[in-house]
Design a protein around this motif. Structure first.
Motif, short mmCIF file in Angstrom:
data_model
loop_
_atom_site.label_atom_id
_atom_site.label_comp_id
_atom_site.label_asym_id
_atom_site.label_seq_id
_atom_site.Cartn_x
_atom_site.Cartn_y
_atom_site.Cartn_z
N TYR A 1 0.94 -1.17 0.14
CA TYR A 1 0.01 -0.08 -0.01
C TYR A 1 0.85 1.40 0.08
O TYR A 1 0.63 2.24 -0.66
CB TYR A 1 -1.01 -0.05 1.15
CG TYR A 1 -1.77 -1.15 1.32
CD1 TYR A 1 -2.94 -1.49 0.35
CD2 TYR A 1 -1.45 -2.25 2.14
CE1 TYR A 1 -3.52 -2.73 0.19
CE2 TYR A 1 -2.14 -3.75 2.07
CZ TYR A 1 -3.31 -3.69 1.19
OH TYR A 1 -3.87 -4.76 1.20
N ILE B 1 -1.77 0.21 -8.15
CA ILE B 1 -2.52 -0.67 -7.48
C ILE B 1 -2.03 -2.17 -7.56
O ILE B 1 -1.62 -2.73 -6.56
CB ILE B 1 -3.97 -0.77 -7.72
CG1 ILE B 1 -4.65 0.68 -7.40
CG2 ILE B 1 -4.79 -2.02 -6.78
CD1 ILE B 1 -6.08 0.54 -7.81
N ASN C 1 -9.19 -1.51 -7.20
CA ASN C 1 -8.13 -1.20 -5.87
C ASN C 1 -8.86 -2.69 -4.84
O ASN C 1 -8.05 -3.27 -4.19
CB ASN C 1 -9.01 -0.06 -5.12
CG ASN C 1 -7.98 0.33 -3.95
OD1 ASN C 1 -6.79 0.59 -4.10
ND2 ASN C 1 -8.20 0.31 -2.84
N ARG D 1 1.99 1.67 -3.40
CA ARG D 1 1.06 2.21 -4.53
C ARG D 1 1.10 3.95 -4.37
O ARG D 1 0.94 4.66 -5.34
CB ARG D 1 -0.38 1.95 -3.87
CG ARG D 1 -0.78 0.61 -4.02
CD ARG D 1 -2.16 0.29 -3.56
NE ARG D 1 -2.62 -1.39 -3.62
CZ ARG D 1 -3.59 -1.72 -3.31
NH1 ARG D 1 -4.69 -0.98 -2.87
NH2 ARG D 1 -3.96 -3.13 -3.44
N TRP E 1 -5.80 4.32 -0.95
CA TRP E 1 -6.98 4.79 -1.83
C TRP E 1 -7.42 6.16 -1.38
O TRP E 1 -7.78 7.01 -2.29
CB TRP E 1 -8.30 3.65 -1.72
CG TRP E 1 -9.38 4.17 -2.71
CD1 TRP E 1 -10.70 4.81 -2.17
CD2 TRP E 1 -9.50 4.16 -4.06
NE1 TRP E 1 -11.34 5.22 -3.18
CE2 TRP E 1 -10.50 4.54 -4.42
CE3 TRP E 1 -8.53 4.07 -4.99
CZ2 TRP E 1 -11.05 4.88 -5.69
CZ3 TRP E 1 -8.83 4.07 -6.49
CH2 TRP E 1 -9.94 4.60 -6.76
#
Length: 231
Positions: free
Chosen positions: A20, A185, A100, A23, A70
Motif C-alpha cells: 500500500y 494498485i 483497488n 501504491r 486509496w
C-alpha cells in the motif's frame, strides 16, 4: 516539505515494503510530488495513533493526516488538480475503485500465501515476533505452513493474472497507453514481494513480467533502485 509519508520498513530504513505504501509512492511520482519519508515499523503504533491510524501509509499534508492508500490517491487527485491525473477522469476513478478491491483480494491476498514466511527475515526481533504472532493468529497456522505449497500455489496465482494478459494484448498498461493508478494498485503488490522475498513469481516470457519491468523502470527507475531481490 509540506508532504510527509509514514512508510513500513524493517531493519533497513531505506527498504520500504508495504504494497500500500508502494501504491502511494508511485502515485506521488506520477503527480510529480515529493514527500519526506518517515520510516515506521510494525510495533511503532504510537507514532501514527495520534493521526487516527494503526497502519500505514499515513500521509501528512501540512500536518493534516490522510489515511489509507486509496484515500491518499483521491486526495492527490482532488488537491493537486494541475498535476498529471492519476485516473484520467471520473470514469477512470470509478474503475480504479473496483481494481483497488481486486488488488487487495487477488494480488495482495494471493501473494501473501507465497511470501508471508519470508517477511520476518526482513524485520528486527521485536517486529518479527509481533508479525509472526499476529499473522499466525490470522491464518490459524505457522507461517511456514501457509506457504509450504507455494511451488504449486504460484501456478494458480499466475493463472489468476490472465485478465491482465488479455488486457495487454491491446494496450501497454492497465491505464491504457501510459500507466496510471490502476497500474500502481497492482504493481504495489509485486514490488512488496520483490522487496521481501527471493521467490520467483513470474516467468520471464509472461506479459505481466514485461509490464512489471516497465514499471520498475518508471520515474527514472525509482522502484528498481529501491533494494530488492532479482526476481
Amino acid at each position: 516539505m509540506s508532504l510527509k509519508l509514514f512508510e513500513l520498513v524493517g531493519t533497513d530504513a531505506a527498504r520500504p515494503f508495504s504494497p500500500y505504501c508502494w501504491r502511494t509512492r508511485m502515485a506521488l511520482a506520477h503527480k510529480g510530488l515529493s514527500a519526506e519519508s518517515l520510516p515506521w515499523r510494525f510495533t511503532e503504533k504510537g507514532a501514527i495513533s495520534p493521526h487516527g491510524s494503526e497502519k500505514v501509509p499515513v500521509l501528512l499534508h501540512h500536518d493534516k493526516p490522510v489515511i489509507d492508500s486509496w484515500a491518499i490517491a483521491n486526495y492527490f487527485e482532488d488537491n493537486f488538480p494541475d498535476q498529471p491525473s492519476l485516473f484520467g477522469g471520473e470514469g477512470g476513478r470509478a474503475m480504479a475503485r473496483m481494481l483497488n478491491a481486486w488488488g487487495d483480494i487477488a494480488i495482495v491476498g494471493g501473494l501473501s500465501l507465497l511470501i508471508v514466511a519470508d517477511i520476518p527475515k526482513n524485520l528486527g526481533q521485536v517486529d518479527a515476533a509481533y508479525f509472526r504472532q499476529s499473522r499466525e493468529a490470522r491464518f490459524g497456522k505457522p507461517l511456514e505452513e501457509v506457504q509450504a505449497s507455494r511451488e504449486t500455489g504460484v501456478v494458480a496465482f499466475r493463472k489468476s493474472l490472465e485478465v491482465m494478459r488479455q488486457t495487454f494484448k491491446t494496450q501497454a498498461y492497465l491505464g491504457g497507453s501510459a500507466p496510471n493508478y490502476a497500474d500502481y494498485i497492482v504493481f504495489g503488490g509485486f514490488q512488496w514481494a520483490r522487496v521481501v522475498s527471493p521467490f520467483r513469481l513470474l516467468e520471464v516470457d509472461d506479459p505481466v513480467y514485461a509490464w512489471r519491468e516497465k514499471l520498475l523502470d518508471a520515474f527514472d527507475g525509482m522502484a528498481r533502485k529501491s533494494p530488492g531481490h532479482a526476481v
